[in-house]
Design an enzyme around this catalytic site. Structure first.
Site, mmCIF file in Angstrom:
data_model
loop_
_atom_site.group_PDB
_atom_site.id
_atom_site.type_symbol
_atom_site.label_atom_id
_atom_site.label_comp_id
_atom_site.label_asym_id
_atom_site.label_seq_id
_atom_site.Cartn_x
_atom_site.Cartn_y
_atom_site.Cartn_z
ATOM 1 C CB VAL A 59 -0.991 0.032 1.190
ATOM 2 C CG1 VAL A 59 -2.009 -1.088 1.077
ATOM 3 C CG2 VAL A 59 -0.254 -0.003 2.525
ATOM 4 C CG ASN A 85 -7.184 -4.609 8.090
ATOM 5 O OD1 ASN A 85 -7.608 -4.378 9.224
ATOM 6 N ND2 ASN A 85 -6.317 -5.582 7.833
ATOM 7 C CE1 TYR A 151 -1.138 0.747 14.957
ATOM 8 C CE2 TYR A 151 -1.914 1.367 17.146
ATOM 9 C CZ TYR A 151 -2.091 0.673 15.962
ATOM 10 O OH TYR A 151 -3.226 -0.094 15.776
ATOM 11 C CB ALA A 153 0.921 10.218 15.600
ATOM 12 C CB SER A 154 -0.067 6.360 12.032
ATOM 13 O OG SER A 154 -0.330 5.154 12.728
ATOM 14 C CE LYS A 155 -3.747 1.827 12.776
ATOM 15 N NZ LYS A 155 -4.477 1.195 11.672
ATOM 16 C CB ILE A 184 -8.425 -7.672 17.998
ATOM 17 C CG1 ILE A 184 -9.377 -6.478 18.075
ATOM 18 C CG2 ILE A 184 -9.001 -8.781 17.127
ATOM 19 C CD1 ILE A 184 -10.714 -6.763 18.721
#
Length: 249
Positions: A59, A85, A151, A153-155, A184
């Site tokens: 991606v 995803n 992570y 910050a990216s989310k 999860i």
């Protein structure tokens, strides 16, 4: 309800973990399902297991994202559902984090989302129909974890992107929403070890970890025609993890 029969659905990062759970649920709901990932051998194996199609995809390659969407449209005639995803979550504490560490996470998680969603929307706009579901996280928008500032910050960035994108396409039969998973049970979570898994269960009010299919069910709802009046929104799927004001002793 939530019948996806005849819909064409594409899931990036669909060869393991949450992506597999989403693919399995969308397939069960009747969608023609295509998964993508960077590991071709694993992808072909999982595709046979789930009885879905597989396309290799990185991606972070914008041209590849455009080409994959074009391949899907050429073969199936349209693209109805995109589940963006693909993501990574390497641990790096802030004091030791390099620019390269930061850039890698943002390139995969945030820029990769932009590349793939943009490519899909170019097709969906012509159709005057589409459902985009982004896998974000409670981390960043609601919670934080030591060692995961890049992570988080990216989310959080994914959700800012989602809301503005949803506005741009709201009048064109296209919805753009996100699912925000908590703990999860995936290969990635298992890698933290049994002690962490036990701790994760203890701090979750339901006293259990979620399954990848739990995220799949939320994605299936957002991808359905019944969710046509929902856009720019998030669904937290975390067993109540973010609810307590204080943790019980």
């Amino acid at each position: 309800m939530f019948n996806l029969a005849g819909k064409i659905a594409f899931i990036s990062g669909g060869t393991k973990g949450i992506g597999m759970g989403i693919a399995r649920v969308l397939k069960q709901a009747g969608a023609v399902t295509i998964i993508a990932g960077t590991d071709e051998l694993r992808g072909e194996t999982i595709a046979k297991e789930l009885e879905v199609d597989f396309i290799p995809l990185d991606v972070t390659d914008q041209a590849a994202c455009k080409n994959v969407i074009a391949q899907i449209v050429e073969k199936y005639g349209r693209l109805d559902i995109l589940c963006s995803n693909a993501g990574i979550f390497p641990q790096h504490y802030l004091k030791d984090m390099t620019a390269e560490d930061w850039d890698l996470v943002h390139t995969v998680n945030l820029k990769g989302t932009f590349f793939l969603v943009q490519a899909a929307l170019n097709v969906m706009e012509k159709q005057h129909y589409g459902r985009v579901v982004i896998t974000s996280s409670i981390t960043g928008e609601i919670t934080g974890i030591q060692g995961y500032s890049h992570y988080g910050a990216s989310k959080a960035g994914q959700l800012g992107f989602m809301r503005s994108a949803a506005l741009e396409y709201a009048g064109q039969g296209i919805t753009i929403n996100a699912v925000m998973p908590g703990m999860i049970m995936t290969e990635g979570l298992k890698s933290f070890g049994d002690e962490f898994l036990s701790y994760a269960k203890d701090i979750t009010p339901m006293r259990a970890l979620g399954s990848p299919e739990d995220i799949g069910y939320a994605a299936c709802f957002l991808a359905s025609d019944e969710a046509k009046y929902i856009t720019g929104q998030t669904i937290v799927v975390d067993g109540g993890q973010v609810l307590p004001e204080v943790q019980e002793a």
